[in-house]
Design a protein around this motif. Sequence first.
Motif: not given
Ligand SMILES: [Fe+2]
Length: 335
Positions: A251-253, A257-261, A298-300
């Motif tokens: 679970i990434h904290a 800022v992190e961008w996803f495409f 945090r995101h998973q």
């Molecule tokens: Fe991440």
Amino acid sequence: MNAPADIAKVIASPADATHGYKAFKLGSFNFRRDEYFAHITWNTRDGRPLSHTLDIGNFLRALMRDVAWGFFYGGVNFDHVFGTTNHYQTVDMYAGTFNATMKAAGVDLLENFPTEQIAATFASMLDDWTNETFDPFAAPQETGSPYGRKNGNNTPKITRARELAKRCVGLKDDLALRTDARGTLVNRAFADVPQDQPELHPEAGFENEVHAFNLFAFLSRSQVTWNPSFTSVVKFSFMCPTTEEHILPIIHANDRVEWFFQMCDEIHWDCADKTTGRPLARVIMKAGDMAAMPAYCRHQGYSPKRSMLLVWENGSPNLVYEIQKGDAPEVPVKF
Ligand SMILES: [Fe+2]
């Protein structure tokens, strides 16, 4: 202060007489595995013994990323209790620190280590606890079982070099394109991805400046999951595409800022407050969707089929401190 030679010293027990695995100690934390589980034990700040248990497959998949990524950006939570935070020369290891219930109960513990020290212990533990049948970087359908008694090692698979382009994949003296000849075959899920390459017609003298490659073809040949590589680097702008299947093992904290495409198929994200674990959002990303993960979350992710995800990181070494001081925002845009 330890002498430099002692910093990377790994404290491990002899192999267990029954299941064959070593136990490890780092600071106040003790680690042991048995046939199914990783067990972590520590004393709370008021001296009470506490323990935490993780499925060994989940633990090894998370440990693999933490080791291979050099503790990554910000926090790498193995689950809702245990994890690490990267300070880029030192690393915090914690249990319960970012779990509001454990924090309120006063049973959390955080210790800081020189990166070299925690890296050496984690790498030894990963090597001893990974059997020859199990590749922690592979999708569950593409590897064997992590369970059971000690059965050899899988050192080549857990020491893969991280693929980091200096400028761009395919340029002279840079990361090579993936090909059959190099043993990077097209994955079963991407058999329909065209493998042609763009035509390049640079002026004479600009052959090493004008460049393009087929990113879909490159990703279709990824042998691992949830392992961003650098395919292009412009100053601190890192394009980190990756192929995803099953569950992000951490679970990434992030500390920025992190961008996803989402380049194909879909990923379902659980997002939570990174300090407390309180749920914040579900983000269902389908092909063509873009999202930005704020620096406070945090995101998973859950990828039902192997999918392609482009992660864009701002790799500036100062950014984390600018955010801490309030000089840079935790979100990409304010409405
Ligand atoms: Fe991440």
